[in-house]
Write a protein that holds these residues in place. Sequence first.
Motif, PDB file in Angstrom:
ATOM      1  N   TYR A 147      36.596 -22.219  35.008  1.00 32.51           N
ATOM      2  CA  TYR A 147      37.550 -22.540  33.955  1.00 32.51           C
ATOM      3  C   TYR A 147      36.862 -23.351  32.867  1.00 32.51           C
ATOM      4  O   TYR A 147      35.816 -23.971  33.098  1.00 32.51           O
ATOM      5  CB  TYR A 147      38.733 -23.324  34.537  1.00 32.51           C
ATOM      6  CG  TYR A 147      39.438 -22.586  35.639  1.00 32.51           C
ATOM      7  CD1 TYR A 147      40.495 -21.735  35.370  1.00 32.51           C
ATOM      8  CD2 TYR A 147      39.014 -22.718  36.965  1.00 32.51           C
ATOM      9  CE1 TYR A 147      41.132 -21.029  36.383  1.00 32.51           C
ATOM     10  CE2 TYR A 147      39.648 -22.019  37.992  1.00 32.51           C
ATOM     11  CZ  TYR A 147      40.704 -21.171  37.692  1.00 32.51           C
ATOM     12  OH  TYR A 147      41.322 -20.470  38.698  1.00 32.51           O
ATOM     13  N   CYS A 148      37.457 -23.357  31.686  1.00 36.35           N
ATOM     14  CA  CYS A 148      36.906 -24.135  30.580  1.00 36.35           C
ATOM     15  C   CYS A 148      38.031 -24.602  29.681  1.00 36.35           C
ATOM     16  O   CYS A 148      39.166 -24.117  29.757  1.00 36.35           O
ATOM     17  CB  CYS A 148      35.885 -23.322  29.789  1.00 36.35           C
ATOM     18  SG  CYS A 148      36.600 -21.956  28.834  1.00 36.35           S
ATOM     19  N   LEU A 149      37.706 -25.531  28.822  1.00 40.21           N
ATOM     20  CA  LEU A 149      38.622 -26.009  27.798  1.00 40.21           C
ATOM     21  C   LEU A 149      38.463 -25.137  26.558  1.00 40.21           C
ATOM     22  O   LEU A 149      37.355 -24.673  26.252  1.00 40.21           O
ATOM     23  CB  LEU A 149      38.295 -27.460  27.475  1.00 40.21           C
ATOM     24  CG  LEU A 149      39.258 -28.245  26.587  1.00 40.21           C
ATOM     25  CD1 LEU A 149      40.610 -28.419  27.278  1.00 40.21           C
ATOM     26  CD2 LEU A 149      38.650 -29.605  26.257  1.00 40.21           C
ATOM     27  N   ALA A 150      39.565 -24.915  25.849  1.00 41.81           N
ATOM     28  CA  ALA A 150      39.518 -24.090  24.638  1.00 41.81           C
ATOM     29  C   ALA A 150      40.441 -24.681  23.582  1.00 41.81           C
ATOM     30  O   ALA A 150      41.450 -25.319  23.900  1.00 41.81           O
ATOM     31  CB  ALA A 150      39.943 -22.656  24.942  1.00 41.81           C
ATOM     32  N   ASN A 151      40.085 -24.462  22.322  1.00 43.77           N
ATOM     33  CA  ASN A 151      40.958 -24.761  21.197  1.00 43.77           C
ATOM     34  C   ASN A 151      41.236 -23.442  20.488  1.00 43.77           C
ATOM     35  O   ASN A 151      40.329 -22.856  19.887  1.00 43.77           O
ATOM     36  CB  ASN A 151      40.301 -25.766  20.249  1.00 43.77           C
ATOM     37  CG  ASN A 151      41.248 -26.272  19.171  1.00 43.77           C
ATOM     38  OD1 ASN A 151      42.380 -25.813  19.069  1.00 43.77           O
ATOM     39  ND2 ASN A 151      40.780 -27.223  18.372  1.00 43.77           N
ATOM     40  N   ASP A 152      42.465 -22.967  20.601  1.00 48.48           N
ATOM     41  CA  ASP A 152      42.848 -21.707  19.966  1.00 48.48           C
ATOM     42  C   ASP A 152      43.233 -22.001  18.516  1.00 48.48           C
ATOM     43  O   ASP A 152      44.411 -22.009  18.142  1.00 48.48           O
ATOM     44  CB  ASP A 152      44.001 -21.065  20.729  1.00 48.48           C
ATOM     45  CG  ASP A 152      44.484 -19.764  20.106  1.00 48.48           C
ATOM     46  OD1 ASP A 152      43.732 -19.183  19.294  1.00 48.48           O
ATOM     47  OD2 ASP A 152      45.604 -19.334  20.430  1.00 48.48           O
ATOM     48  N   VAL A 153      42.234 -22.241  17.681  1.00 45.90           N
ATOM     49  CA  VAL A 153      42.478 -22.556  16.265  1.00 45.90           C
ATOM     50  C   VAL A 153      43.141 -21.337  15.614  1.00 45.90           C
ATOM     51  O   VAL A 153      42.748 -20.184  15.859  1.00 45.90           O
ATOM     52  CB  VAL A 153      41.161 -22.930  15.559  1.00 45.90           C
ATOM     53  CG1 VAL A 153      41.436 -23.353  14.118  1.00 45.90           C
ATOM     54  CG2 VAL A 153      40.444 -24.046  16.317  1.00 45.90           C
ATOM     55  N   SER A 154      44.159 -21.602  14.788  1.00 46.47           N
ATOM     56  CA  SER A 154      45.001 -20.533  14.271  1.00 46.47           C
ATOM     57  C   SER A 154      45.348 -20.777  12.810  1.00 46.47           C
ATOM     58  O   SER A 154      45.670 -21.904  12.431  1.00 46.47           O
ATOM     59  CB  SER A 154      46.319 -20.466  15.066  1.00 46.47           C
ATOM     60  OG  SER A 154      46.085 -20.408  16.463  1.00 46.47           O
ATOM     61  N   GLU A 155      45.298 -19.733  12.004  1.00 42.38           N
ATOM     62  CA  GLU A 155      45.740 -19.811  10.617  1.00 42.38           C
ATOM     63  C   GLU A 155      47.114 -19.157  10.544  1.00 42.38           C
ATOM     64  O   GLU A 155      47.240 -17.942  10.666  1.00 42.38           O
ATOM     65  CB  GLU A 155      44.753 -19.104   9.681  1.00 42.38           C
ATOM     66  CG  GLU A 155      44.685 -19.700   8.283  1.00 42.38           C
ATOM     67  CD  GLU A 155      45.959 -19.543   7.476  1.00 42.38           C
ATOM     68  OE1 GLU A 155      46.279 -20.438   6.672  1.00 42.38           O
ATOM     69  OE2 GLU A 155      46.638 -18.507   7.626  1.00 42.38           O
ATOM     70  N   ARG A 156      48.161 -19.975  10.380  1.00 43.84           N
ATOM     71  CA  ARG A 156      49.524 -19.488  10.566  1.00 43.84           C
ATOM     72  C   ARG A 156      49.972 -18.500   9.492  1.00 43.84           C
ATOM     73  O   ARG A 156      50.786 -17.597   9.770  1.00 43.84           O
ATOM     74  CB  ARG A 156      50.492 -20.676  10.614  1.00 43.84           C
ATOM     75  CG  ARG A 156      50.199 -21.675  11.732  1.00 43.84           C
ATOM     76  CD  ARG A 156      50.209 -21.066  13.110  1.00 43.84           C
ATOM     77  NE  ARG A 156      50.112 -22.113  14.140  1.00 43.84           N
ATOM     78  CZ  ARG A 156      49.947 -21.869  15.427  1.00 43.84           C
ATOM     79  NH1 ARG A 156      49.846 -20.618  15.871  1.00 43.84           N
ATOM     80  NH2 ARG A 156      49.880 -22.859  16.279  1.00 43.84           N
ATOM     81  N   GLY A 208      34.321 -24.829  25.922  1.00 42.46           N
ATOM     82  CA  GLY A 208      33.451 -25.778  26.606  1.00 42.46           C
ATOM     83  C   GLY A 208      34.074 -27.171  26.603  1.00 42.46           C
ATOM     84  O   GLY A 208      35.259 -27.332  26.313  1.00 42.46           O
ATOM     85  N   PRO A 209      33.291 -28.198  26.954  1.00 43.70           N
ATOM     86  CA  PRO A 209      31.833 -28.252  26.976  1.00 43.70           C
ATOM     87  C   PRO A 209      31.167 -27.601  28.182  1.00 43.70           C
ATOM     88  O   PRO A 209      29.983 -27.312  28.151  1.00 43.70           O
ATOM     89  CB  PRO A 209      31.568 -29.763  26.979  1.00 43.70           C
ATOM     90  CG  PRO A 209      32.753 -30.338  27.682  1.00 43.70           C
ATOM     91  CD  PRO A 209      33.913 -29.504  27.245  1.00 43.70           C
ATOM     92  N   TYR A 210      31.956 -27.397  29.251  1.00 41.03           N
ATOM     93  CA  TYR A 210      31.381 -26.869  30.482  1.00 41.03           C
ATOM     94  C   TYR A 210      32.156 -25.641  30.944  1.00 41.03           C
ATOM     95  O   TYR A 210      33.323 -25.456  30.614  1.00 41.03           O
ATOM     96  CB  TYR A 210      31.446 -27.906  31.615  1.00 41.03           C
ATOM     97  CG  TYR A 210      31.203 -29.313  31.198  1.00 41.03           C
ATOM     98  CD1 TYR A 210      29.978 -29.689  30.625  1.00 41.03           C
ATOM     99  CD2 TYR A 210      32.185 -30.295  31.347  1.00 41.03           C
ATOM    100  CE1 TYR A 210      29.757 -30.987  30.219  1.00 41.03           C
ATOM    101  CE2 TYR A 210      31.967 -31.596  30.948  1.00 41.03           C
ATOM    102  CZ  TYR A 210      30.764 -31.935  30.379  1.00 41.03           C
ATOM    103  OH  TYR A 210      30.555 -33.225  29.976  1.00 41.03           O
ATOM    104  N   LEU A 211      31.490 -24.822  31.740  1.00 33.90           N
ATOM    105  CA  LEU A 211      32.161 -23.872  32.607  1.00 33.90           C
ATOM    106  C   LEU A 211      32.249 -24.570  33.959  1.00 33.90           C
ATOM    107  O   LEU A 211      31.229 -24.806  34.612  1.00 33.90           O
ATOM    108  CB  LEU A 211      31.380 -22.566  32.708  1.00 33.90           C
ATOM    109  CG  LEU A 211      32.037 -21.386  33.422  1.00 33.90           C
ATOM    110  CD1 LEU A 211      31.284 -20.101  33.111  1.00 33.90           C
ATOM    111  CD2 LEU A 211      32.126 -21.556  34.927  1.00 33.90           C
ATOM    112  N   VAL A 212      33.450 -24.952  34.349  1.00 25.28           N
ATOM    113  CA  VAL A 212      33.662 -25.668  35.602  1.00 25.28           C
ATOM    114  C   VAL A 212      33.976 -24.638  36.673  1.00 25.28           C
ATOM    115  O   VAL A 212      34.977 -23.911  36.575  1.00 25.28           O
ATOM    116  CB  VAL A 212      34.813 -26.683  35.471  1.00 25.28           C
ATOM    117  CG1 VAL A 212      34.976 -27.469  36.765  1.00 25.28           C
ATOM    118  CG2 VAL A 212      34.549 -27.636  34.299  1.00 25.28           C
ATOM    119  N   THR A 213      33.121 -24.535  37.678  1.00 29.00           N
ATOM    120  CA  THR A 213      33.283 -23.482  38.675  1.00 29.00           C
ATOM    121  C   THR A 213      34.571 -23.680  39.469  1.00 29.00           C
ATOM    122  O   THR A 213      35.080 -24.798  39.612  1.00 29.00           O
ATOM    123  CB  THR A 213      32.071 -23.413  39.609  1.00 29.00           C
ATOM    124  OG1 THR A 213      31.794 -24.714  40.138  1.00 29.00           O
ATOM    125  CG2 THR A 213      30.845 -22.909  38.853  1.00 29.00           C
TER     126      THR A 213
END
Length: 282
Positions: free
Chosen positions: A150-159, A183-188
């Motif tokens: 799993y990883c962290l994500a920011n789904d940046v969006s232009e509305r 990221g910053p990591y891929l956490v297994t």
Amino acid sequence: MKLLRYGPPGLERPGLLDAGGAIRDLSGLLADIGPDTLSPAALQALAALDPQRLPMVDGAPRLGTPWRGIGKFVAVGLNYGRHAAEAGMAIPAEPTLFCKWTSCISGPDDDIVIPTGCTRVDWEVELGIVIGSRARAVDEAGALRHVAGYCLANDVSERQYQIDRGGGQWGKGKGFDSFGPLGPYLVTADEVPDPQDLELWLELNGERRQTGHTGDMIFSCARLVSECSRVMTLEPGDVIITGTPAGVGMGARPPRYLEAGDVVTLGGGVLGTQTQRVVAAG
């Protein structure tokens, strides 16, 4: 394990984060972290390494996307009830899927670039699911066996492009360059025994804007992997981002969108944190 890639864009080297928070270099053992690295056997071999025997990386290098070779960047819309409400949309009966172009992918702390002429760029903290083995028409009970981590994500969006100019094509507002920090990591997966038990948060200029919990998802990670695998073959390296909790800029009264000079910080417990500076297109 927490796998990562560090170095300048296009020249990233493979590494991992040790228990003390130091980056250890893996380039003596593998050329890069990619789809082949994400198989159960490959991850098992890496887990058997003693990080203390790997070279330590000095300083605080730039972190890139934790793995390369992302063939599909699948996103899920309206997967938290309160977010659906703030968007003025009905809770879906089935997962709402759309794609982000892989050219939007960036490192976790790279700048968010506001495209020329765009004035409604928004933030969305999300949990990402990283596929480790091929999944085709898998059932929900066995779906997570195909997940490398799993990883962290920011789904940046232009509305404006997503809603007003999209004509139902959400991808038009989701795939601009820099709109996919991962990221910053891929956490297994062994470090995330229950992906429905993660806190997510996001701050804008130090002010908390989003606070959520993956247990509040309408469709669980297992359900999402299963559903996606029925309409596409999921391959190692593919990523599914799973929707955002309430608190996006579009839902504020009045709305608050990103401007040059803003700083966005987001986190997810074991997943780590991201920090992005917002800049105008040059």
